[in-house]
Motif scaffolding. Structure first.
Motif, short mmCIF file in Angstrom:
data_model
loop_
_atom_site.label_atom_id
_atom_site.label_comp_id
_atom_site.label_asym_id
_atom_site.label_seq_id
_atom_site.Cartn_x
_atom_site.Cartn_y
_atom_site.Cartn_z
N ASP A 1 0.84 -1.20 0.00
CA ASP A 1 0.00 0.00 0.00
C ASP A 1 0.87 1.26 0.00
O ASP A 1 0.59 2.23 -0.71
N ALA A 2 1.94 1.24 0.79
CA ALA A 2 2.82 2.39 0.89
C ALA A 2 3.54 2.67 -0.43
O ALA A 2 3.68 3.83 -0.83
N VAL A 3 3.96 1.62 -1.11
CA VAL A 3 4.64 1.81 -2.39
C VAL A 3 3.68 2.40 -3.42
O VAL A 3 4.02 3.32 -4.15
N VAL A 4 2.45 1.90 -3.45
CA VAL A 4 1.45 2.42 -4.38
C VAL A 4 1.14 3.88 -4.04
O VAL A 4 1.06 4.73 -4.94
N LEU A 5 1.00 4.19 -2.76
CA LEU A 5 0.72 5.56 -2.33
C LEU A 5 1.88 6.48 -2.70
O LEU A 5 1.66 7.60 -3.19
N ALA A 6 3.10 6.04 -2.49
CA ALA A 6 4.27 6.86 -2.83
C ALA A 6 4.32 7.12 -4.33
O ALA A 6 4.58 8.25 -4.76
N TRP A 7 4.06 6.08 -5.14
CA TRP A 7 4.07 6.27 -6.59
C TRP A 7 2.98 7.26 -7.00
O TRP A 7 3.22 8.16 -7.81
N LEU A 8 1.78 7.09 -6.44
CA LEU A 8 0.66 7.97 -6.80
C LEU A 8 0.95 9.41 -6.42
O LEU A 8 0.72 10.33 -7.22
N ALA A 9 1.46 9.63 -5.21
CA ALA A 9 1.77 11.00 -4.78
C ALA A 9 2.81 11.62 -5.70
O ALA A 9 2.66 12.77 -6.13
N ASN A 10 3.84 10.87 -6.00
CA ASN A 10 4.89 11.36 -6.89
C ASN A 10 4.34 11.66 -8.29
O ASN A 10 4.62 12.71 -8.87
N ALA A 11 3.53 10.76 -8.82
CA ALA A 11 2.95 10.95 -10.15
C ALA A 11 2.03 12.17 -10.18
O ALA A 11 2.09 12.97 -11.12
N LEU A 12 1.21 12.32 -9.16
CA LEU A 12 0.29 13.47 -9.12
C LEU A 12 1.03 14.79 -9.02
O LEU A 12 0.69 15.75 -9.72
N VAL A 13 2.05 14.84 -8.18
CA VAL A 13 2.81 16.09 -8.02
C VAL A 13 3.50 16.45 -9.33
O VAL A 13 3.38 17.57 -9.83
N HIS A 14 4.22 15.50 -9.91
CA HIS A 14 4.96 15.80 -11.13
C HIS A 14 4.03 16.08 -12.32
O HIS A 14 4.27 17.01 -13.09
N ASP A 15 2.99 15.29 -12.46
CA ASP A 15 2.08 15.48 -13.59
C ASP A 15 1.31 16.80 -13.48
O ASP A 15 1.13 17.48 -14.49
N THR A 16 0.88 17.16 -12.27
CA THR A 16 0.15 18.43 -12.14
C THR A 16 1.11 19.61 -12.30
O THR A 16 0.72 20.62 -12.86
N ASP A 17 2.35 19.48 -11.82
CA ASP A 17 3.34 20.54 -12.06
C ASP A 17 3.50 20.78 -13.56
O ASP A 17 3.44 21.92 -14.03
N ASP A 18 3.74 19.70 -14.27
CA ASP A 18 3.95 19.80 -15.73
C ASP A 18 2.71 20.33 -16.44
O ASP A 18 2.81 21.17 -17.33
N PHE A 19 1.54 19.84 -16.03
CA PHE A 19 0.30 20.28 -16.68
C PHE A 19 0.03 21.75 -16.42
O PHE A 19 -0.33 22.49 -17.35
N LEU A 20 0.21 22.20 -15.19
CA LEU A 20 -0.04 23.61 -14.87
C LEU A 20 0.94 24.51 -15.61
O LEU A 20 0.56 25.60 -16.06
N ALA A 21 2.18 24.08 -15.75
CA ALA A 21 3.16 24.86 -16.53
C ALA A 21 2.74 24.90 -18.00
O ALA A 21 2.84 25.94 -18.66
N TRP A 22 2.27 23.78 -18.53
CA TRP A 22 1.80 23.71 -19.93
C TRP A 22 0.61 24.65 -20.12
O TRP A 22 0.55 25.38 -21.10
N GLU A 23 -0.32 24.62 -19.16
CA GLU A 23 -1.49 25.51 -19.25
C GLU A 23 -1.07 26.98 -19.24
O GLU A 23 -1.59 27.77 -20.01
N ALA A 24 -0.14 27.32 -18.35
CA ALA A 24 0.31 28.71 -18.26
C ALA A 24 0.99 29.14 -19.56
O ALA A 24 0.75 30.25 -20.05
N ALA A 25 1.81 28.28 -20.13
CA ALA A 25 2.48 28.62 -21.39
C ALA A 25 1.48 28.71 -22.53
O ALA A 25 1.62 29.54 -23.42
N ARG A 26 0.46 27.89 -22.48
CA ARG A 26 -0.55 27.86 -23.53
C ARG A 26 -1.37 29.16 -23.57
O ARG A 26 -1.83 29.57 -24.63
N LYS A 27 -1.52 29.79 -22.43
CA LYS A 27 -2.28 31.05 -22.38
C LYS A 27 -1.58 32.16 -23.16
O LYS A 27 -2.19 33.15 -23.52
N HIS A 28 -0.29 31.97 -23.41
CA HIS A 28 0.50 33.00 -24.09
C HIS A 28 0.79 32.62 -25.54
O HIS A 28 1.69 33.18 -26.15
#
Length: 116
Positions: free
Chosen positions: A81-108
């Motif tokens: 459970d801990a390994v799955v939770l760690a992977w999910l937390a890491n994936a969510l943080v990195h994917d949302t960081d990248d997506f929010l940066a993409w969205e911000a760049a896309r506005k311009h």
């Protein structure tokens, strides 16, 4: 829990707690937009398979059904459970960081051209 899983979870929590980064609320509200953009093939920073893996990981963590039940093997049962939770937390943080940066760049940009 493996040492790498602990480090991954720690790093993910530190990223979310970073005051200069996106808030938890911004990340959570970005998830539906990210899923729609991935499904529409507008955003290529993630894939439908990765989004499905994140949904499956969240369902696994929330589900009372376990691949390795804690009653049979307490330490290993919690570790999976801990390994799955760690992977999910890491994936969510990195994917949302990248997506929010993409969205911000896309506005311009307009049709592939950068606005000033």
């Amino acid at each position: 829990m493996s040492a790498s899983a602990v480090r991954s979870l720690r790093d993910s929590i530190a990223s979310v707690a970073d005051p200069s980064g996106p808030s938890v609320a911004a990340r959570l509200t970005a998830l539906p937009r990210m899923v729609r953009a991935v499904a529409a093939k507008e955003y290529t920073g993630s894939s439908p398979a990765r989004v499905a893996a994140m949904v499956a990981a969240a369902a696994y963590i929330a589900s009372p059904v376990d691949l390795i039940p804690e009653k049979l093997a307490p330490i290993v049962g919690l570790a999976d459970d801990a390994v799955v939770l760690a992977w999910l937390a890491n994936a969510l943080v990195h994917d949302t960081d990248d997506f929010l940066a993409w969205e911000a760049a896309r506005k311009h940009t307009v049709r592939g051209r950068r606005l000033r």
